[in-house]
Design an enzyme around this catalytic site. Structure first.
Site, PDB file in Angstrom:
ATOM      1  CG  ASP A 269      -2.316   0.554   0.873  1.00 15.77           C
ATOM      2  OD1 ASP A 269      -2.506   1.009  -0.267  1.00 15.77           O
ATOM      3  OD2 ASP A 269      -3.193   0.537   1.747  1.00 15.77           O
ATOM      4  CG  ASP A 308      -4.196  -2.869  -3.888  1.00 13.06           C
ATOM      5  OD1 ASP A 308      -4.985  -3.178  -4.802  1.00 13.06           O
ATOM      6  OD2 ASP A 308      -4.573  -2.484  -2.768  1.00 13.06           O
ATOM      7  CG  ASP A 452     -12.298  -0.804   1.777  1.00 10.40           C
ATOM      8  OD1 ASP A 452     -11.931  -1.976   1.580  1.00 10.40           O
ATOM      9  OD2 ASP A 452     -13.288  -0.303   1.204  1.00 10.40           O
TER      10      ASP A 452
END
Length: 478
Positions: A269, A308, A452
């Site tokens: 992230d 991601d 999230d």
């Protein structure tokens, strides 16, 4: 039914594909796998009798044996090369529900095996298919079926095949430039199992059990926790090999197909989201992901690799990107070599993030050619149609050789442009094989109801924590 009869029943277009494939196929390593020439060179051990029955092999097995190998049939003189990929396939059934073991191993002491798989047999013939990478180089290999440790029964076998499916594995430092041809949909872990695994230890399931008196529990149970969804693994999982093994073993015991997510890449992230973290170094990650793949072993599984991780390059230095690519290539190699009945998918972001051609290049550099394909829309909200259109463009840029899966856990109302606990989203199509636009599977990868982060409709719920309020809003689409 004989294999030839089945092939004659397919469409003309399918026959064309089969003919092309057969022309390029490696030599068959099993002799008389259709038992059209009697039973030789197949042999039987004590405690068995063997005969032909309606153009298949029937093996009668008495009860009372102590070990699976106390009643066996087999085929010797199998030539294997270490590092090469093979696939063992066969049709099998039994006169009563039983379990048996199939192996590819040395025919003589110490009987080292390179494939061992427990199979669940019923009275209905089922096609089994086990890809594996050989750890043996020998001309004295053996395919065996170990049938003991059951009550007396009859075992039926037909259409046994063992073929090489690839050449020696590439160097770990080499990134493939093309993607592999996918196996047929009825093979691999799908054919080895009977539907997807419903995780009794998912966050929604745990909440439902702990809050049975809550007015929302019944709806969350029927709409979410009773559905198949992925289990995510990261640095919170402790001994990763043991944690993965327990989960996959539970699914295997139920003859169901589990979906797992590997989520521990260093610098995770990177663009400042709510799910930062990951392994502490490149070497630590390689140790972790190798243990993850080893924890699965030969058991069937679906794995999504590092959601991601290929989307946030804009927030990373060139040095960090190179390191990430090394780690992802290594991860794909580990699943290819150690988790031989796993279909792994390298995450390819979502339809609103990176241009399709750019994502294809990133996937290629990260090792997608080592595995089944790539995943789309993990933890996001784009519709299945939008995701499939984007994935098809990515696949076209890859040369068309990969397959893709789509996360449909929260895409029932599509995206409103927000990614962090947005209002008005809805559950999507539950996990299933196939899907609109050419997806190989639609999967609930993100666990519905898991936050999230501290944002949107759940400003006080940390990332990864289950919220019944989020869950109900996903059920209602509010």
């Amino acid at each position: 039914m004989r294999l030839l009869t089945r092939l004659m029943a397919v469409t003309a277009s399918t026959v064309t594909v089969l003919s092309v494939t057969a022309a390029a196929a490696a030599p068959e390593l099993v002799v008389n796998g259709t038992f059209g020439s009697g039973t030789a060179p197949w042999w039987k051990s004590a405690n068995t009798t063997m005969a032909l029955d309606a153009e298949r092999l029937r093996v009668n097995v008495p009860g009372g044996t102590a070990n699976p190998w106390d009643a066996m049939i087999g085929h010797n003189d199998i030539k294997l090369t270490s590092g090469k990929a093979y696939k063992l396939s066969f049709d099998a059934s039994a006169s009563a529900p039983v379990t048996a073991v199939t192996t590819v191993q040395l025919a003589d002491s110490p009987y080292t095996n390179t494939l061992t798989k427990t199979i669940s047999l019923t009275t209905t013939s089922k096609r089994f298919s086990f890809p594996f990478t050989s750890s043996l180089s020998t001309s004295g290999g053996q395919v065996s079926f170990q049938l003991g440790k059951n009550a007396g029964f009859s075992f039926y076998l037909d259409n046994v095949s063992l073929t090489e499916t690839s050449s020696t594995s590439p160097s770990p430092t080499t990134s493939p430039t093309t993607t592999p041809k996918p196996e047929e949909p009825g093979s691999g872990p799908v054919a080895m199992t009977d539907g997807f695994y419903v995780d009794p230890q998912s966050n929604p399931a745990i909440w439902v059990r702990a809050n049975a008196g809550d007015s929302r529990a019944a709806r969350i149970k029927s709409s979410i926790s009773d559905k198949p969804m992925a289990r995510w693994f990261g640095n919170w999982s402790g001994d990763i090999s043991a944690a993965v093994s327990r989960h996959v073993a539970a699914a295997d015991a139920a003859n169901k197909l589990p979906v797992l997510v590997a989520y521990n890449i260093p610098g995770r992230d990177a663009c400042g989201g709510h799910s930062g973290g990951g392994a502490g170094s490149e070497s630590a990650y390689k140790t972790w992901i190798s243990a993850f793949a080893s924890g699965i072993g030969n058991r069937p599984a679906i794995v999504i690799i590092e959601p991601d991780s290929l989307g946030d390059f804009g927030c990373m230095t060139d040095t960090a990107i190179q390191a990430r690519n090394r780690m992802l290539v290594y991860a794909t190699q580990q699943f290819r070599d150690k988790a031989t009945n796993t279909w792994a998918y390298l995450d390819g972001g979502n339809a609103g993030w990176v241009a399709a051609g750019t994502m294809a290049t990133r996937l290629k550099n990260a090792g997608v050619g080592n595995i089944r394909g790539f995943s789309m829309n993990v933890s996001n909200y784009y519709t299945t149609a939008q995701s499939a259109t984007y994935a098809s463009s990515v696949n076209s840029s890859l040369g068309g050789g990969a397959t893709f899966v789509i996360d449909t856990s929260r895409n029932g109302n599509g995206s409103n442009g927000e990614w962090c606990n947005p209002a008005g989203r809805k559950l999507g199509t539950p996990t299933q094989l196939g899907g609109g636009g050419g997806a190989e599977m639609l999967l609930w990868v993100k666990v519905p109801g898991d936050s999230d982060g501290n944002c949107g409709i759940a400003p006080n719920v940390p990332a990864g924590q289950f919220s019944p309020a989020i869950a109900i809003r996903l059920i209602d689409g509010t």
